[in-house]
Design an enzyme around this catalytic site. Structure first.
Site, PDB file in Angstrom:
ATOM      1  N   SER A   1      19.008  38.043  56.952  1.00  0.00           N
ATOM      2  CA  SER A   1      20.027  38.306  57.084  1.00  0.00           C
ATOM      3  C   SER A   1      20.529  39.734  57.155  1.00  0.00           C
ATOM      4  CB  SER A   1      20.688  37.667  55.203  1.00  0.00           C
ATOM      5  OG  SER A   1      22.120  37.858  55.208  1.00  0.00           O
TER       6      SER A   1
ATOM      7  N   LYS B   1      45.679  40.839  45.185  1.00  0.00           N
ATOM      8  CA  LYS B   1      44.815  41.449  44.617  1.00  0.00           C
ATOM      9  C   LYS B   1      43.814  40.971  43.281  1.00  0.00           C
ATOM     10  CE  LYS B   1      44.221  45.367  43.686  1.00  0.00           C
ATOM     11  NZ  LYS B   1      43.725  46.797  44.800  1.00  0.00           N
TER      12      LYS B   1
END
Length: 300
Positions: free
Chosen positions: A125, A177
């Site tokens: 990764s 949010k």
């Protein structure tokens, strides 16, 4: 028989304490000398101070901060006596931006002097992302690499709190949010928005691997499903170049750099250690498995 009144030396009266003090003094002296060499940009491997050298950059553990690695890469880039650089990678990945910063530094370095990567136990990764711009990549047959993908981790505790009579309240100025707060489950819209963000980060990963490896994007995308592969499998997939050890990688690096025989080594980045750590050995506590507060995205 000792004459009465004759004074004995401290070392004779307290041999154990004297020995400990001598060890502390020796370590302090060694630490001071080592610190001086580090301040001059030299590392323990650089015994000779003249002639062509090779650099070795270690990328180890979870990648949460790129500053030291990028800074050392820049040092090697600017040192005209360093003719080539080995990346020794042993990392399962980490945070996205630091992996990208190392990627950019490696890519820029290889434009100036040859860079060869050598994979240890794992270079997956973010560890693969950071090192894939190397001119050549070596891995052991059993090294684990690739694992191209993005993962986001967070927990929600709202339901557990409510069982104790605690009702969490979250105020936010927009519907996205508060996404990822542990005090509230994701809404469908928030989950969709986060997945959209992750897909973009995933596409960046695929784009950069394709660019660095000179591969068709579709070929990279076909294996960019999070799978880890062995070094032997990675060769057939085009993700690395050769099966070989660190020693094999260094030999090839010296060939690319035009260096014959032995060469001094500049190795880093050097981890600063306290005097106590120098005396009793490494006391570093690895907290890399602990997640930051809230949620984060990882190439891992």
């Amino acid at each position: 028989m000792r004459l009465e009144g004759t004074k004995t030396r401290f070392s004779q009266r307290h041999p154990l304490l004297f020995g400990v003090l001598m060890i502390i003094l020796a370590v302090a002296l060694f630490s001071g000398v080592a610190a001086f060499f580090r301040s001059m940009g030299w590392t323990p491997g650089a015994i000779a101070l003249s002639g062509d050298k090779i650099g070795i950059v270690h990328i180890e553990g979870m990648i949460f901060d790129s500053a030291k690695v990028v800074s050392f890469i820049k040092t090697l880039e600017d040192d005209d006596s360093v003719k080539g650089v080995l990346l020794r990678v042993d990392s399962p990945g980490g945070a996205i931006a630091p992996s990208q910063e190392i990627y950019a530094a490696v890519k820029k370095l290889d434009e100036v002097k040859p860079v060869v990567a050598s994979y240890g136990t794992v270079a997956a990764s973010g560890g693969y992302y950071a090192s894939c711009p190397a001119r050549l990549i070596f891995a052991n047959p059993g090294s684990l690499t690739a694992s191209i993908g993005v993962v986001a981790e967070f927990v929600t505790v709202a339901e557990a709190l409510e069982k104790f009579g605690i009702k969490p309240e979250v105020l936010a100025t927009g519907k996205y949010k508060g996404a990822g707060t542990p005090l509230r489950d994701l809404t469908d819209a928030q989950r969709e928005q986060l997945l959209d963000l992750m897909h973009d980060l995933h596409d960046q990963f695929v784009d950069h691997v394709a660019e660095a490896r000179g591969m068709e994007r579709t070929r990279v995308a076909a294996v960019a499903d999070g799978r880890a592969v062995t070094g032997r499998q990675a060769v057939s997939l085009g993700l690395i170049d050769r099966i070989g050890t660190r020693s094999d990688a260094i030999d090839e690096l010296k060939r690319l750099a035009g260096i014959e025989g032995k060469a001094p080594v500049l190795e880093g980045p050097v981890e600063e250690r306290t005097l106590l750590q120098e005396i009793v050995g490494s006391l570093k506590i690895d907290l890399s498995s602990s997640l930051p507060q809230g949620w984060s995205f990882y190439y891992r």
